[in-house]
Structure formats: structure tokens, C-alpha cells
Design a protein around this motif. Structure first.
Motif, short mmCIF file in Angstrom:
data_model
loop_
_atom_site.label_atom_id
_atom_site.label_comp_id
_atom_site.label_asym_id
_atom_site.label_seq_id
_atom_site.Cartn_x
_atom_site.Cartn_y
_atom_site.Cartn_z
N PRO A 72 -29.00 -34.47 -12.98
CA PRO A 72 -28.32 -35.31 -11.65
C PRO A 72 -27.47 -36.15 -12.52
CG PRO A 72 -30.87 -35.33 -11.95
CD PRO A 72 -30.21 -34.77 -13.21
N GLU A 73 -26.50 -36.68 -11.50
CA GLU A 73 -25.68 -37.76 -11.84
C GLU A 73 -26.08 -39.02 -12.10
OE1 GLU A 73 -23.40 -38.63 -7.97
OE2 GLU A 73 -22.81 -36.54 -8.51
N TYR A 74 -27.14 -39.51 -11.69
CA TYR A 74 -27.68 -40.85 -12.08
C TYR A 74 -28.61 -40.90 -13.54
CZ TYR A 74 -32.04 -38.46 -10.53
OH TYR A 74 -33.10 -37.68 -10.27
N LEU A 75 -28.55 -39.96 -14.17
CA LEU A 75 -29.09 -39.89 -15.60
C LEU A 75 -28.26 -40.84 -16.31
CD1 LEU A 75 -30.29 -36.23 -16.43
CD2 LEU A 75 -31.54 -38.19 -15.57
N ASN A 76 -28.76 -41.61 -17.17
CA ASN A 76 -28.11 -42.50 -18.12
C ASN A 76 -27.95 -41.72 -19.51
OD1 ASN A 76 -30.44 -42.71 -19.96
ND2 ASN A 76 -31.15 -44.58 -19.03
N GLU A 77 -27.27 -42.39 -20.36
CA GLU A 77 -26.83 -41.33 -21.67
C GLU A 77 -28.03 -40.86 -22.38
OE1 GLU A 77 -24.78 -42.66 -25.85
OE2 GLU A 77 -23.81 -43.54 -23.99
N GLU A 79 -30.99 -40.52 -21.30
CA GLU A 79 -31.87 -39.26 -20.52
C GLU A 79 -30.94 -38.19 -20.50
OE1 GLU A 79 -33.89 -42.09 -17.10
OE2 GLU A 79 -31.78 -41.65 -16.83
N GLU A 96 -36.94 -32.52 -15.09
CA GLU A 96 -36.83 -34.05 -14.81
C GLU A 96 -37.24 -34.71 -15.94
OE1 GLU A 96 -39.22 -34.88 -11.38
OE2 GLU A 96 -38.42 -33.00 -10.32
N GLN A 98 -36.96 -39.13 -17.04
CA GLN A 98 -36.62 -40.32 -16.32
C GLN A 98 -37.12 -41.38 -17.56
OE1 GLN A 98 -39.04 -41.17 -12.96
NE2 GLN A 98 -37.87 -43.10 -12.65
#
Length: 150
Positions: A72-77, A79, A96, A98
């Protein structure tokens, strides 16, 4: 919840016959008249037990279930790094990742569903994930891990 009798009468008297899918909790319509549902009683009981359907009554999907998940595009570096490492090693069908530590990267919640887990106990599945993430786990405070065989 089973459909009411009035709903059953409306469905069976309509010109378009219903197509009851065993995995769904609703009655959808299908243009196939007598192939999908044989009688009113099968509609009622079809919601609670498996039925066999002709190929024309089953919905076709554009993707197969075995395709690898995209991050997903909301993952940080961090993650994204964990996501890509698990994806490369375990070929999951569902993944998944998080950061549950508030953004500092010290604790992760990970859910993995992979065909490579088939026939393995949950402990062995967790050991496989731990082996993949051995270097990353050294710097973590903890990990919440859920695994399933696909």
C-alpha cells in the motif's frame, strides 16, 4: 439471516432468477433462469449450506487469488522494507505490515498468508517468518505475528 417468505415469493416470481452464492450473505440476480436455482426451498436452504452452480452463474474475477500483494502507498520506509523482504521470501497471497510503536520502528504487527505454510504448525510458520526477518528483529522491541496457510 434467512430471507423472508415475501422476499422469496418476489424473487421466484421475477423474470430474472436469483443466483445464490454460498459464500455471500445476500441473494444476487443472474440472467440464467432455471440453471441457478431449482426451487424456492433451495433459496432458503442455499444460504446455510453449499450448492453447486453452473459455470455461467459464477462470477469471474480479473485477478487470481495467487497473485502477490502490492505494498500500500501509506507504508513508511521501514514498513516497506519489511513488506518487500517477506514478499520476496515467502510468496504470500496476503501480507500486511504495520508499525504499531507510534512510528519509531520498534514494534510491528505482521499478518502473512502463504502457500509455503501449508502443512506446517503455527510455530513452524512463525519460525519461517522470524528467519526471514532475523536481522530486523534484532533491533525491535517486539512483533505481533499472525500466519496462515493459503
Amino acid at each position: 439471516m434467512a430471507p423472508s417468505r415475501a422476499l422469496l415469493r418476489r424473487i421466484t416470481s421475477a423474470s430474472v432468477r436469483p443466483c445464490v452464492r454460498p459464500t455471500a450473505r445476500f441473494v444476487s440476480t443472474c440472467a440464467i433462469s432455471s440453471q441457478c436455482i431449482r426451487s424456492r426451498s433451495s433459496i432458503h436452504s442455499g444460504l446455510s449450506r453449499r450448492l453447486r452452480f453452473p459455470a455461467s452463474c459464477v462470477r469471474s474475477y480479473s485477478q487470481t487469488a495467487s497473485t502477490a500483494p502490492e505494498p500500500p502507498e501509506y507504508l513508511n520506509e521501514k514498513e516497506l522494507h519489511v513488506f518487500n523482504k517477506i514478499k520476496a521470501e515467502l510468496d504470500p497471497v496476503k501480507l500486511e505490515v504495520q508499525d504499531v510503536s507510534g512510528g519509531c520502528g520498534s514494534m510491528y504487527a505482521i499478518e502473512v498468508e502463504s502457500p509455503k505454510f501449508k502443512g506446517l504448525t503455527p510455530i513452524k510458520q512463525h519460525k519461517m517468518v522470524n528467519e526471514v526477518l532475523k536481522e530486523e528483529i534484532k533491533g525491535w522491541h517486539g512483533v505481533q505475528l499472525r500466519t496462515r496457510a493459503a
